[in-house]
Design a protein around this motif. Structure first.
Motif, mmCIF file in Angstrom:
data_model
loop_
_atom_site.group_PDB
_atom_site.id
_atom_site.type_symbol
_atom_site.label_atom_id
_atom_site.label_comp_id
_atom_site.label_asym_id
_atom_site.label_seq_id
_atom_site.Cartn_x
_atom_site.Cartn_y
_atom_site.Cartn_z
ATOM 1 N N ASP A 8 43.872 39.075 54.643
ATOM 2 C CA ASP A 8 44.796 39.426 53.569
ATOM 3 C C ASP A 8 46.134 38.710 53.697
ATOM 4 O OD1 ASP A 8 43.035 41.119 52.316
ATOM 5 O OD2 ASP A 8 43.665 42.876 53.452
ATOM 6 N N ALA A 37 48.483 42.372 49.422
ATOM 7 C CA ALA A 37 48.293 41.548 50.608
ATOM 8 C C ALA A 37 49.649 41.171 51.187
ATOM 9 C CB ALA A 37 47.505 40.281 50.262
ATOM 10 N N LEU A 117 42.672 38.939 45.109
ATOM 11 C CA LEU A 117 42.628 40.006 46.107
ATOM 12 C C LEU A 117 41.221 40.555 46.325
ATOM 13 C CD1 LEU A 117 45.805 41.984 44.961
ATOM 14 C CD2 LEU A 117 45.626 40.391 46.882
#
Length: 294
Positions: A8, A37, A117
């Motif tokens: 991330d 993130a 994401l």
């Protein structure tokens, strides 16, 4: 304080053209990415700083916020540094994004940021020419599609000035600066076999990388009266020879050249795209639940 896994860790590179074209979309994309993130944001002022930021990404996943030119620039840099195979790219389109959308990237800012994401890496084929140039989408000869207008510098602190500048900005011009002869004579060879030779005038040639390690080639012979049947071929290597021809590769026009060879690199690069719905889910619904807002 929120913690994030190594996967991330994002390097968000915001192309200058995106900041000039649509600062609000850039802000929204940055907010969505930062909420989901650990995002390090870079604001390069030009191509050199863009390249420097991408080269110093470390273990972070690179995310480009920008138009098709910015996406092609990132792929080209990674290819020439021989780092493309091990680096998955993500893009949030801001500006002209016909190429990115044709590859499967959502056109909306929020949807594209969520795909960064929650999406998955997808390997794609790449066309590479003998000068180390790359083609992600379609190669066209002659380059007859319109060229997008250059973004107009805007003053972000003056909304009224931004609106006025957009109103007065010139509309995209046709490719008048790149003349296309009425009769184009080219020799097109696919894997060493001649598809069309110099004695047959052609109207256009299109080459598109597929997802199976081969390129699709379409040659449209020049006809008088009834439309001629296109000549179709596929192969790993495409060579075009002619008298000073130009070609469009994605968002840029190159040439003139007299000979150019493109080869297909199968699965040469990875792009983060929305996950394919699993069986039993509706189209457009992600197979995994979205992450909660942080």
């Amino acid at each position: 304080m929120a913690t994030f896994a190594t996967s991330d860790q994002l390097l968000v590179i915001i192309d200058p053209s995106a900041r000039q074209a649509d600062g609000e979309s850039v802000r929204i994309a940055k907010d969505v990415l930062s909420a989901g993130a650990a995002a390090k944001v870079c604001l390069p002022d030009g191509p050199e700083e863009f390249a420097r930021a991408l080269g110093r990404r470390g273990s972070r996943r690179p995310v480009v916020i920008g138009d098709d030119r910015a996406l092609v620039r990132a792929v080209t840099l990674l290819h020439r540094q021989r780092e493309l195979a091990g680096c998955a790219l993500s893009v949030v389109p801001v500006g002209n994004a016909a190429l990115a959308e044709s590859l499967g990237v959502p056109g909306g800012t929020v949807a594209a940021a969520r795909a960064v994401l929650d999406g998955a890496e997808r390997r794609l084929d790449l066309l590479v020419d003998d000068s180390d140039g790359v083609v992600l989408g379609t190669l066209g000869i002659p380059p007859t599609r319109p060229v997008p207008a250059e973004p107009v510098p805007l003053a972000p602190e003056r909304p009224w000035y931004r609106s006025l500048a957009r109103t007065l900005a010139p509309r995209p011009a046709r490719l008048s600066a790149v003349p296309s002869p009425r009769v184009t004579r080219l020799r097109v060879e696919v894997d060493g076999e001649t598809v069309v030779d110099l004695d047959q005038p052609v109207e256009a040639v299109a080459v598109t990388p597929g997802r199976t390690g081969t390129a699709s080639v379409e040659v449209r012979p020049l006809s008088v009266g009834a439309e001629a049947t296109p000549l179709l071929a596929s192969g790993h290597t495409v060579t075009v020879t002619g008298a000073d021809f130009r070609y469009r590769a994605d968002a840029a026009v190159s040439g003139p050249v007299r000979r150019r060879t493109w080869r297909v690199l199968e699965g040469a690069w990875a792009l983060t795209l929305p996950r394919t719905p699993s069986p039993g889910t509706s189209a457009g619904v992600p197979s995994s639940p979205p992450r909660p807002a942080r």
